[in-house]
Design an enzyme around this catalytic site. Structure first.
Site, short mmCIF file in Angstrom:
data_model
loop_
_atom_site.label_atom_id
_atom_site.label_comp_id
_atom_site.label_asym_id
_atom_site.label_seq_id
_atom_site.Cartn_x
_atom_site.Cartn_y
_atom_site.Cartn_z
CE1 TYR A 118 -20.60 -7.11 -39.18
CE2 TYR A 118 -20.51 -5.41 -37.56
CZ TYR A 118 -20.60 -6.02 -38.94
OH TYR A 118 -20.93 -4.96 -40.01
CB CYS A 119 -15.37 -10.91 -38.01
SG CYS A 119 -15.44 -12.52 -37.28
CB SER A 120 -17.35 -13.91 -42.01
OG SER A 120 -17.12 -12.81 -42.74
CB ILE A 147 -22.14 -10.30 -41.34
CG1 ILE A 147 -22.82 -9.58 -42.16
CG2 ILE A 147 -20.88 -11.34 -41.91
CD1 ILE A 147 -23.09 -8.19 -41.67
#
Length: 159
Positions: A118-120, A147
């Site tokens: 996952y990232c932003s 996130i």
């Protein structure tokens, strides 16, 4: 001959409009592709796209991720954001391997249990998943809510 890795990354970076590469770096990669693309290039792109699992984005909801994380020893959660982003708050239990350093940290990414990236917002996750897929990882999935979705659901962050 164009390697699958160069072609795959070019495909992802082109789709993302070169967001994470300076124009000069993107131009250098693009120069590896003949214009117009040969039958070999089309075949390689077709193989890449057809090799994507049908459940490419299997972890679509926060509740699904939470259920998977309850089995802590079965899932490796990887935050592909930069260290400063990770330090400002991450999903509990996640390890930080920035997308730019994935290939330098393959020893931390198992091949024998589920891995969720996952990232932003999902862009870096897509790049990371494509790169790992091209390197032979078939156990990697993404968490598209990332996130931001985790926080929007009111879930806690770890610092």
């Amino acid at each position: 001959m164009i390697s699958g890795l160069i072609l795959g990354l070019l495909l992802v970076l082109t789709l993302l409009g070169g967001v994470f590469l300076p124009k000069s770096a993107l131009a250098a990669v693009e120069s590896k592709v003949t214009s117009p693309p040969s039958a070999e290039v089309y075949t390689a792109v077709d193989q890449l796209l057809n090799s994507l699992p049908r459940d490419y984005y299997t972890v679509m909801q926060v509740k699904q991720l939470k259920n998977k994380l309850k089995k802590r020893d079965n899932v490796v959660l990887v935050d592909v954001r930069e260290p400063s982003e990770y330090d400002s708050g991450h999903i509990p239990g996640a390890i930080n391997i920035p997308v730019r350093s994935l290939t330098k940290n393959l020893a931390k990414i198992p091949t024998d249990k589920p891995v969720i990236l996952y990232c932003s917002s999902g862009h870096r996750t897509a790049i990371g998943m494509t790169a790992l897929r091209l390197l032979g990882y078939t156990n990697v999935r993404s968490f598209p809510p990332s996130i931001n979705g985790w926080k929007a659901a009111g879930e806690p962050l770890e610092k």
